[in-house]
Scaffold this motif. Structure first.
Motif, PDB file in Angstrom:
ATOM      1  N   GLY A 269       0.792  -1.222   0.000  1.00  6.76           N
ATOM      2  CA  GLY A 269       0.000   0.000   0.000  1.00  6.76           C
ATOM      3  C   GLY A 269       0.826   1.274   0.000  1.00  6.76           C
ATOM      4  N   VAL A 270       2.047   1.230  -0.546  1.00  2.00           N
ATOM      5  CA  VAL A 270       2.909   2.418  -0.543  1.00  2.00           C
ATOM      6  C   VAL A 270       3.190   2.904  -1.957  1.00  2.00           C
ATOM      7  N   ILE A 271       2.411   2.446  -2.922  1.00  2.00           N
ATOM      8  CA  ILE A 271       2.673   2.822  -4.304  1.00  2.00           C
ATOM      9  C   ILE A 271       1.907   4.112  -4.643  1.00  2.00           C
ATOM     10  N   ARG A 272       2.230   5.176  -3.918  1.00  2.00           N
ATOM     11  CA  ARG A 272       1.595   6.470  -4.137  1.00  2.00           C
ATOM     12  C   ARG A 272       2.561   7.571  -3.713  1.00  2.00           C
ATOM     13  N   TRP A 273       2.491   8.726  -4.369  1.00  2.00           N
ATOM     14  CA  TRP A 273       3.397   9.842  -4.110  1.00  2.00           C
ATOM     15  C   TRP A 273       3.235  10.378  -2.696  1.00  2.00           C
ATOM     16  N   SER A 274       2.015  10.295  -2.139  1.00  2.00           N
ATOM     17  CA  SER A 274       1.764  10.802  -0.784  1.00  2.00           C
ATOM     18  C   SER A 274       2.483   9.990   0.284  1.00  2.00           C
ATOM     19  N   ALA A 275       2.978   8.803  -0.092  1.00  2.00           N
ATOM     20  CA  ALA A 275       3.731   8.001   0.881  1.00  2.00           C
ATOM     21  C   ALA A 275       5.061   8.645   1.217  1.00  2.00           C
ATOM     22  N   LEU A 276       5.489   9.581   0.372  1.00  2.00           N
ATOM     23  CA  LEU A 276       6.763  10.270   0.581  1.00  2.00           C
ATOM     24  C   LEU A 276       6.500  11.624   1.232  1.00  2.00           C
ATOM     25  N   ALA A 277       7.098  11.851   2.400  1.00  2.00           N
ATOM     26  CA  ALA A 277       6.924  13.116   3.109  1.00  2.00           C
ATOM     27  C   ALA A 277       7.428  14.267   2.241  1.00  2.00           C
ATOM     28  N   PRO A 278       6.729  15.415   2.240  1.00  2.00           N
ATOM     29  CA  PRO A 278       7.149  16.550   1.389  1.00  2.00           C
ATOM     30  C   PRO A 278       8.598  16.958   1.609  1.00  2.00           C
ATOM     31  N   VAL A 279       9.063  16.899   2.868  1.00  2.00           N
ATOM     32  CA  VAL A 279      10.435  17.321   3.150  1.00  2.00           C
ATOM     33  C   VAL A 279      11.454  16.360   2.540  1.00  2.00           C
ATOM     34  N   ASP A 280      11.024  15.121   2.276  1.00  2.00           N
ATOM     35  CA  ASP A 280      11.942  14.110   1.737  1.00  2.00           C
ATOM     36  C   ASP A 280      11.976  14.081   0.212  1.00  2.00           C
ATOM     37  N   ARG A 281      11.056  14.763  -0.440  1.00  2.00           N
ATOM     38  CA  ARG A 281      10.945  14.641  -1.895  1.00  2.00           C
ATOM     39  C   ARG A 281      12.180  15.126  -2.642  1.00  2.00           C
ATOM     40  N   PRO A 282      12.752  16.305  -2.309  1.00  2.00           N
ATOM     41  CA  PRO A 282      13.980  16.718  -3.009  1.00  2.00           C
ATOM     42  C   PRO A 282      15.143  15.751  -2.775  1.00  2.00           C
ATOM     43  N   VAL A 283      15.263  15.266  -1.530  1.00  2.00           N
ATOM     44  CA  VAL A 283      16.340  14.326  -1.202  1.00  2.00           C
ATOM     45  C   VAL A 283      16.146  13.017  -1.951  1.00  2.00           C
ATOM     46  N   ALA A 284      14.904  12.556  -2.030  1.00  2.00           N
ATOM     47  CA  ALA A 284      14.606  11.305  -2.734  1.00  2.00           C
ATOM     48  C   ALA A 284      14.941  11.421  -4.216  1.00  2.00           C
ATOM     49  N   LEU A 285      14.670  12.588  -4.804  1.00  2.00           N
ATOM     50  CA  LEU A 285      14.986  12.791  -6.214  1.00  2.00           C
ATOM     51  C   LEU A 285      16.499  12.790  -6.449  1.00  2.00           C
ATOM     52  N   ILE A 286      17.245  13.405  -5.512  1.00  2.00           N
ATOM     53  CA  ILE A 286      18.713  13.373  -5.609  1.00  2.00           C
ATOM     54  C   ILE A 286      19.203  11.943  -5.516  1.00  2.00           C
ATOM     55  N   ARG A 287      18.609  11.174  -4.590  1.00  2.00           N
ATOM     56  CA  ARG A 287      19.017   9.781  -4.415  1.00  2.00           C
ATOM     57  C   ARG A 287      18.739   8.970  -5.671  1.00  2.00           C
ATOM     58  N   VAL A 288      17.585   9.185  -6.281  1.00  2.00           N
ATOM     59  CA  VAL A 288      17.237   8.451  -7.495  1.00  2.00           C
ATOM     60  C   VAL A 288      18.214   8.787  -8.625  1.00  2.00           C
ATOM     61  N   CYS A 289      18.541  10.074  -8.772  1.00  2.00           N
ATOM     62  CA  CYS A 289      19.501  10.488  -9.813  1.00  2.00           C
ATOM     63  C   CYS A 289      20.868   9.841  -9.573  1.00  2.00           C
ATOM     64  N   ALA A 290      21.276   9.776  -8.292  1.00  2.00           N
ATOM     65  CA  ALA A 290      22.555   9.147  -7.953  1.00  2.00           C
ATOM     66  C   ALA A 290      22.526   7.659  -8.263  1.00  2.00           C
ATOM     67  N   GLU A 291      21.397   7.002  -7.995  1.00  2.00           N
ATOM     68  CA  GLU A 291      21.272   5.574  -8.290  1.00  2.00           C
ATOM     69  C   GLU A 291      21.351   5.328  -9.788  1.00  2.00           C
ATOM     70  N   ILE A 292      20.775   6.223 -10.561  1.00  2.00           N
ATOM     71  CA  ILE A 292      20.891   6.124 -12.021  1.00  2.00           C
ATOM     72  C   ILE A 292      22.360   6.218 -12.428  1.00  2.00           C
ATOM     73  N   GLY A 293      23.085   7.153 -11.796  1.00  2.00           N
ATOM     74  CA  GLY A 293      24.508   7.302 -12.089  1.00  2.00           C
ATOM     75  C   GLY A 293      25.299   6.059 -11.738  1.00  2.00           C
ATOM     76  N   VAL A 294      25.008   5.465 -10.577  1.00  2.00           N
ATOM     77  CA  VAL A 294      25.696   4.238 -10.153  1.00  2.00           C
ATOM     78  C   VAL A 294      25.466   3.129 -11.176  1.00  2.00           C
ATOM     79  N   THR A 295      24.200   2.913 -11.529  1.00  2.00           N
ATOM     80  CA  THR A 295      23.853   1.827 -12.450  1.00  2.00           C
ATOM     81  C   THR A 295      24.504   2.027 -13.816  1.00  2.00           C
ATOM     82  N   SER A 296      24.377   3.240 -14.361  1.00  2.00           N
ATOM     83  CA  SER A 296      24.918   3.506 -15.701  1.00  2.00           C
ATOM     84  C   SER A 296      26.434   3.360 -15.733  1.00  2.00           C
ATOM     85  N   CYS A 297      27.114   3.961 -14.736  1.00  2.00           N
ATOM     86  CA  CYS A 297      28.583   3.933 -14.725  1.00  2.00           C
ATOM     87  C   CYS A 297      29.116   2.527 -14.471  1.00  2.00           C
TER      88      CYS A 297
END
Length: 277
Positions: free
Chosen positions: A47-75
């Motif tokens: 039951g966590v497959i929704r954007w509201s599951a992510l606290a507003p304060v965590d959204r910018p950090v989560a996006l940075i983390r996702v971008c970094a994970e993309i970098g890890v995988t690609s490199c």
């Protein structure tokens, strides 16, 4: 943890064996579709497959983390397609030392002289594997080092997330983002026809990738971190064995020495942390 590390290396081996048969980002896209399906089913059940599951304060950090994970995988996959499996895996084991440095600089964590020494020794071990300026040094080595840098950004971002943020939702975000990246890059190039055997191999790779993350999380939630952490280095054993028997890649003496130094410095750091705690 040992099973988790074995699963990660088998995933890497399955992906590496496709080099030359299918473009890198097409492989990332297809594997990502299978992985997203697996994670999506679990996230939906939780039951966590929704954007509201992510606290507003965590959204910018989560996006940075996702971008970094993309970098890890690609490199890392770019390195894996162009250098021995054991060498790429050993370079990635330099991440704990890079994390120690980043934690001291960016998170203002107190780091004693013993840990700084371990960081320097570990970095020297990585240099023995990479050997800048040597005849075996190529762009793949840069990609492996880039994966380490992105991994540090990812882990620091993870530490910034609130405890209330569901890990499964972050995993789901990551799987979707990496799949979209692979799809976007693939759309700009010609699509290569994939046979059933290759699709099955990519699906199997996604299963092992998922299993690696699953067993790792399960282990970290029930065991002492200082006790579990050294078993992460068993990934080098699996990488060496698969590199030798599957790909015929035998690292030279300096690469073996560098890997031994990296592991020794890492073990010293972990046991030192445990003693202090």
């Amino acid at each position: 943890m040992m099973v988790s590390m074995a699963a990660f290396v088998i995933n890497d081996s399955l992906m590496k064996s496709l080099s030359g048969e299918i473009p890198l980002f097409q492989a990332i896209f297809l594997r990502g579709m299978f992985a997203t399906l697996l994670v999506g089913v679990l996230a939906a059940r939780a039951g966590v497959i929704r954007w509201s599951a992510l606290a507003p304060v965590d959204r910018p950090v989560a996006l940075i983390r996702v971008c970094a994970e993309i970098g890890v995988t690609s490199c890392f996959l770019q390195a894996l397609f162009n250098m021995p499996l054991a060498n790429a895996t050993a370079i990635l084991q330099g991440a704990p030392f890079a994390l120690t440095f980043a934690a001291a600089v960016f998170l203002r964590e107190k780091v004693g002289w013993r840990r700084w020494t371990a960081v320097m020794v570990g970095f020297f071990g990585v240099l023995l594997i990479v050997r800048p300026g040597g005849e075996d040094f190529n762009s793949a080595s840069y990609y492996a080092l880039g994966a380490v840098c992105f991994l540090v950004i990812r882990d620091i971002s993870t530490r910034r997330l609130s405890p209330e943020t569901p890990s499964l939702f972050i995993t789901m975000m990551t799987a979707v983002a990496i799949t979209c990246l692979g799809g976007a890059v693939t759309a700009t190039n010609s699509w290569q026809t994939v046979d059933v055997a290759t699709l099955a191999q990519l699906a199997l790779s996604a299963c092992f990738l998922f299993g690696g993350y699953l067993f790792s999380v399960m282990t970290m939630r029930v065991g002492e971190m200082s006790f579990i952490a050294p078993f992460r280095y068993t990934i080098l054993i699996w990488a060496l064995l698969l590199g030798i028997f599957v790909f015929g890649e035998i690292p030279d003496t300096l690469a073996f020495v560098g890997a031994a130094i990296v592991v020794s410095a890492g073990l010293y750091t972990f046991f030192r942390e445990r003693r202090l705690s």
